[in-house]
Scaffold this motif. Structure first.
Motif, PDB file in Angstrom:
ATOM      1  N   THR A 153      43.391  33.054  38.169  1.00 56.02           N
ATOM      2  CA  THR A 153      42.138  32.305  38.054  1.00 56.02           C
ATOM      3  C   THR A 153      41.933  31.474  39.314  1.00 56.02           C
ATOM      4  N   VAL A 154      40.711  31.480  39.834  1.00 56.41           N
ATOM      5  CA  VAL A 154      40.332  30.661  40.992  1.00 56.41           C
ATOM      6  C   VAL A 154      39.120  29.833  40.586  1.00 56.41           C
ATOM      7  N   VAL A 155      39.256  28.503  40.707  1.00 53.99           N
ATOM      8  CA  VAL A 155      38.173  27.590  40.328  1.00 53.99           C
ATOM      9  C   VAL A 155      37.818  26.734  41.536  1.00 53.99           C
ATOM     10  N   LEU A 156      36.544  26.688  41.878  1.00 53.03           N
ATOM     11  CA  LEU A 156      36.071  25.807  42.938  1.00 53.03           C
ATOM     12  C   LEU A 156      35.654  24.480  42.322  1.00 53.03           C
ATOM     13  N   HIS A 157      36.205  23.393  42.839  1.00 55.30           N
ATOM     14  CA  HIS A 157      35.843  22.040  42.403  1.00 55.30           C
ATOM     15  C   HIS A 157      35.042  21.371  43.502  1.00 55.30           C
ATOM     16  N   ARG A 158      33.901  20.785  43.095  1.00 55.60           N
ATOM     17  CA  ARG A 158      33.049  20.115  44.071  1.00 55.60           C
ATOM     18  C   ARG A 158      32.242  19.029  43.366  1.00 55.60           C
ATOM     19  N   ASP A 159      32.365  17.791  43.851  1.00 50.39           N
ATOM     20  CA  ASP A 159      31.584  16.670  43.318  1.00 50.39           C
ATOM     21  C   ASP A 159      31.722  16.540  41.808  1.00 50.39           C
ATOM     22  N   GLY A 160      32.944  16.686  41.316  1.00 50.02           N
ATOM     23  CA  GLY A 160      33.188  16.515  39.888  1.00 50.02           C
ATOM     24  C   GLY A 160      32.735  17.683  39.026  1.00 50.02           C
ATOM     25  N   GLU A 161      32.290  18.768  39.653  1.00 51.74           N
ATOM     26  CA  GLU A 161      31.831  19.943  38.919  1.00 51.74           C
ATOM     27  C   GLU A 161      32.694  21.149  39.264  1.00 51.74           C
ATOM     28  N   ARG A 162      32.478  22.225  38.507  1.00 47.03           N
ATOM     29  CA  ARG A 162      33.148  23.495  38.781  1.00 47.03           C
ATOM     30  C   ARG A 162      32.069  24.559  38.965  1.00 47.03           C
ATOM     31  N   PRO A 163      31.466  24.624  40.164  1.00 47.25           N
ATOM     32  CA  PRO A 163      30.315  25.518  40.357  1.00 47.25           C
ATOM     33  C   PRO A 163      30.670  26.998  40.401  1.00 47.25           C
ATOM     34  N   PHE A 164      31.957  27.330  40.540  1.00 47.73           N
ATOM     35  CA  PHE A 164      32.332  28.745  40.629  1.00 47.73           C
ATOM     36  C   PHE A 164      33.713  28.957  40.011  1.00 47.73           C
ATOM     37  N   VAL A 165      33.821  29.982  39.166  1.00 53.34           N
ATOM     38  CA  VAL A 165      35.090  30.356  38.542  1.00 53.34           C
ATOM     39  C   VAL A 165      35.230  31.876  38.639  1.00 53.34           C
ATOM     40  N   ALA A 166      36.387  32.327  39.105  1.00 53.19           N
ATOM     41  CA  ALA A 166      36.676  33.765  39.166  1.00 53.19           C
ATOM     42  C   ALA A 166      37.986  34.031  38.439  1.00 53.19           C
ATOM     43  N   THR A 167      38.033  35.128  37.704  1.00 49.85           N
ATOM     44  CA  THR A 167      39.272  35.551  37.053  1.00 49.85           C
ATOM     45  C   THR A 167      39.561  36.995  37.425  1.00 49.85           C
ATOM     46  N   TRP A 168      40.850  37.303  37.500  1.00 45.66           N
ATOM     47  CA  TRP A 168      41.334  38.644  37.864  1.00 45.66           C
ATOM     48  C   TRP A 168      42.459  38.952  36.888  1.00 45.66           C
ATOM     49  N   ARG A 169      42.159  39.777  35.899  1.00 48.48           N
ATOM     50  CA  ARG A 169      43.109  40.024  34.834  1.00 48.48           C
ATOM     51  C   ARG A 169      43.299  41.529  34.655  1.00 48.48           C
ATOM     52  N   GLY A 170      44.463  41.891  34.148  1.00 46.52           N
ATOM     53  CA  GLY A 170      44.700  43.319  33.955  1.00 46.52           C
ATOM     54  C   GLY A 170      46.050  43.610  33.346  1.00 46.52           C
ATOM     55  N   GLU A 171      46.269  44.889  33.124  1.00 45.24           N
ATOM     56  CA  GLU A 171      47.515  45.373  32.550  1.00 45.24           C
ATOM     57  C   GLU A 171      48.059  46.506  33.405  1.00 45.24           C
ATOM     58  N   GLN A 172      49.368  46.539  33.520  1.00 50.58           N
ATOM     59  CA  GLN A 172      50.022  47.593  34.289  1.00 50.58           C
ATOM     60  C   GLN A 172      49.867  48.925  33.580  1.00 50.58           C
ATOM     61  N   VAL A 173      49.585  49.961  34.353  1.00 48.52           N
ATOM     62  CA  VAL A 173      49.452  51.310  33.803  1.00 48.52           C
ATOM     63  C   VAL A 173      50.843  51.921  33.683  1.00 48.52           C
ATOM     64  N   ALA A 174      51.233  52.238  32.475  1.00 46.76           N
ATOM     65  CA  ALA A 174      52.589  52.745  32.237  1.00 46.76           C
ATOM     66  C   ALA A 174      52.711  54.229  32.546  1.00 46.76           C
ATOM     67  N   GLY A 175      51.650  54.976  32.321  1.00 48.84           N
ATOM     68  CA  GLY A 175      51.707  56.425  32.532  1.00 48.84           C
ATOM     69  C   GLY A 175      50.825  57.140  31.536  1.00 48.84           C
ATOM     70  N   GLY A 176      51.026  58.425  31.418  1.00 52.44           N
ATOM     71  CA  GLY A 176      50.278  59.219  30.451  1.00 52.44           C
ATOM     72  C   GLY A 176      48.796  59.260  30.756  1.00 52.44           C
ATOM     73  N   LEU A 177      47.979  59.246  29.692  1.00 55.06           N
ATOM     74  CA  LEU A 177      46.536  59.379  29.839  1.00 55.06           C
ATOM     75  C   LEU A 177      45.932  58.203  30.594  1.00 55.06           C
ATOM     76  N   ASP A 178      46.484  56.993  30.402  1.00 54.26           N
ATOM     77  CA  ASP A 178      45.959  55.830  31.120  1.00 54.26           C
ATOM     78  C   ASP A 178      46.122  55.994  32.630  1.00 54.26           C
ATOM     79  N   LEU A 179      47.245  56.562  33.059  1.00 56.37           N
ATOM     80  CA  LEU A 179      47.469  56.775  34.480  1.00 56.37           C
ATOM     81  C   LEU A 179      46.480  57.796  35.028  1.00 56.37           C
ATOM     82  N   VAL A 180      46.227  58.860  34.285  1.00 54.42           N
ATOM     83  CA  VAL A 180      45.266  59.882  34.713  1.00 54.42           C
ATOM     84  C   VAL A 180      43.880  59.258  34.873  1.00 54.42           C
TER      85      VAL A 180
END
Length: 242
Positions: free
Chosen positions: A174-201
């Protein structure tokens, strides 16, 4: 060690107008010691090594030097000596001749295997980049003064709070920009590792167009915001070349 993650990236802008989006993508978690001088990762299956490349010139430092060397040198210029410790990067690979990495994260370890720092390397759509050296606390949280023009609708004021715990089989950044007591921008980068099989394909089928889609989506959302927000002047920026 090379792992593929299926990820979801979300951006939320809350000020001065509200705008948000979310999209699916793919990211690689790689040990930089596995990447050779031609950008091939020995951790990839042989059939993918000719398709996915991780090149030093796509990242921080001197493009004539090795990627791992450049990262270690950057850390050293900020007072962190890795002493030959491992560096693991979360990034996009170059496919179909194109790569775009809005952010690459490096978890850098010392000779004893302890986490020494995290480097957040940010790229904008103007071909510029900037790297922040972070020293996260036990929760994986660190602060950094914003020093890079990323969006044409945001100046370089403010302070980032980044949550960058090392990935396991799950990714949660998670990346949050703080400015003047506010949070004008928030980014998240989430995921799961691909183990194999059909998900890998499925993931491998998505790879060839992943970078092109990231670039296209960023520009499309920029066009939509351009109608609603004034463009901020872009200051000159000196690339890190260490």
């Amino acid at each position: 060690m090379t792992h593929l993650f299926l990820t979801t990236v979300a951006h939320t802008r809350t000020s001065p107008v509200r705008h948000s989006f979310e999209h699916r993508s793919c990211s690689w978690l790689i040990d930089l010691a596995d990447v050779d001088e031609r950008g091939r990762s020995r951790g990839l299956p042989v059939g993918l090594r000719a398709v996915v490349r991780f090149r030093s010139r796509d990242h921080l430092g001197d493009p004539r030097c090795g990627w791992l060397d450049n990262v270690a040198r950057f850390a050293a210029t900020h007072g962190v000596q890795l002493g030959g410790g491992s560096v693991v990067a979360l990034t996009n690979g170059r496919t179909l001749g194109h790569v775009f990495n809005p952010i690459t994260l490096y978890w850098c370890h010392d000779a004893e295997g302890q986490l020494a720092c995290v480097i957040a390397e940010v790229h904008n759509t103007y071909g510029q980049r900037h790297a922040y050296l972070l020293e996260p606390d036990a929760r994986g949280v660190a602060d950094a003064e914003k020093a890079f023009y990323v969006s044409p609708f945001n100046d370089v004021s403010g302070r980032y709070r980044m949550s960058v715990p090392p990935p396991t089989d799950r990714l949660d950044v998670t990346v949050v920009l703080h400015r003047d007591g506010e949070r004008p921008f928030v980014a998240t980068w989430r995921g799961e590792q691909v183990a194999g099989g059909l998900d890998l394909v499925r993931a491998i089928m998505r790879l060839p167009l992943a970078n092109w889609l990231v670039s296209a989506r960023i520009r499309w959302h920029g066009i939509k915001l351009w109608r609603r927000l004034p463009v901020q002047p872009r200051p000159s920026h000196r690339q890190e070349l260490v």
